[in-house]
Design a protein around this motif. Structure first.
Motif, short mmCIF file in Angstrom:
data_model
loop_
_atom_site.label_atom_id
_atom_site.label_comp_id
_atom_site.label_asym_id
_atom_site.label_seq_id
_atom_site.Cartn_x
_atom_site.Cartn_y
_atom_site.Cartn_z
N LYS A 117 0.84 -1.21 0.00
CA LYS A 117 0.00 0.00 0.00
C LYS A 117 0.88 1.26 0.00
O LYS A 117 0.62 2.21 -0.75
CB LYS A 117 -0.90 -0.03 1.23
CG LYS A 117 -1.88 1.10 1.35
CD LYS A 117 -2.82 0.82 2.52
CE LYS A 117 -2.94 2.03 3.37
NZ LYS A 117 -3.69 1.81 4.60
N ILE A 118 1.91 1.26 0.82
CA ILE A 118 2.84 2.40 0.88
C ILE A 118 3.53 2.59 -0.47
O ILE A 118 3.61 3.70 -0.99
CB ILE A 118 3.87 2.21 2.01
CG1 ILE A 118 3.19 2.33 3.38
CG2 ILE A 118 5.02 3.20 1.89
CD1 ILE A 118 4.05 1.87 4.55
N ALA A 119 4.04 1.49 -1.03
CA ALA A 119 4.75 1.57 -2.30
C ALA A 119 3.84 2.13 -3.40
O ALA A 119 4.25 3.00 -4.17
CB ALA A 119 5.29 0.19 -2.68
N LYS A 120 2.63 1.63 -3.47
CA LYS A 120 1.70 2.13 -4.50
C LYS A 120 1.39 3.61 -4.29
O LYS A 120 1.31 4.37 -5.26
CB LYS A 120 0.41 1.32 -4.47
CG LYS A 120 0.53 -0.01 -5.16
CD LYS A 120 -0.83 -0.70 -5.20
CE LYS A 120 -0.81 -1.87 -6.15
NZ LYS A 120 -2.14 -2.45 -6.31
N SER A 121 1.21 4.03 -3.04
CA SER A 121 0.88 5.43 -2.77
C SER A 121 2.02 6.37 -3.16
O SER A 121 1.80 7.56 -3.39
CB SER A 121 0.52 5.63 -1.29
OG SER A 121 1.68 5.62 -0.48
#
Length: 160
Positions: A117-121
């Protein structure tokens, strides 16, 4: 029971170091662990370097922690990378560790989901990491998350 996955706080640092030692022991890599265990010395320069890499003026790594029953029970250490070929950031997963007594309960999946989720954001196109190449259960766990073998001892999860 709530199981929070959250960024590490300075007060978590000693428990984090203890988990690093537990991970090294689990992987039979204790001989390569140069940071002193908690309580041995407050003047360990490597421990201070690690602390600064997380909490200093120019952080070099980020850490997610997993708490089970208010006890630090898992860690995910990562940092941003950048592909000059693609012109996009990526994430390099340095360490992912869940206490052995908590394996196969969904905690590894939970902390990895937060990393994704962090990487995508952040607009990252992939997460890459090394794993012990002969450790088939680990490889199968990562494949169940959608990862592919990248080299003999690394895996990749494409995000785009």
């Amino acid at each position: 029971m709530t199981v929070p996955v959250r960024p590490i706080k300075p007060e978590d640092f000693n428990a984090f170091v203890d988990l690093l030692h537990e991970m090294a022991e689990t992987l039979s890599l204790s001989d390569y662990m140069f940071i002193e265990k908690t309580g041995r010395s407050d003047r360990d320069p490597r421990k201070e370097n690690l602390y600064q890499a997380i909490f200093g003026d120019r952080p070099m790594i980020e850490v997610l922690v997993l708490e089970v029953d208010k006890v630090l029970s898992g860690i995910c250490v990562f940092h941003t990378s950048f592909s000059t070929y693609r012109g996009q950031p990526g994430v390099f997963l340095e360490d992912l560790f869940i206490k052995k007594s908590l394996h196969r309960k969904g905690y590894g999946r939970l902390i990895f989901k937060e990393l994704k989720k962090i990487a995508k954001s952040r607009g990252c196109y992939q997460i890459v990491w090394y794993y012990p190449g002969k450790n088939i259960p680990v490889r199968e766990f990562y494949k169940s998350l959608g990862a592919e073998t990248f080299t003999k001892s690394s895996m990749v999860l494409k995000l785009d």
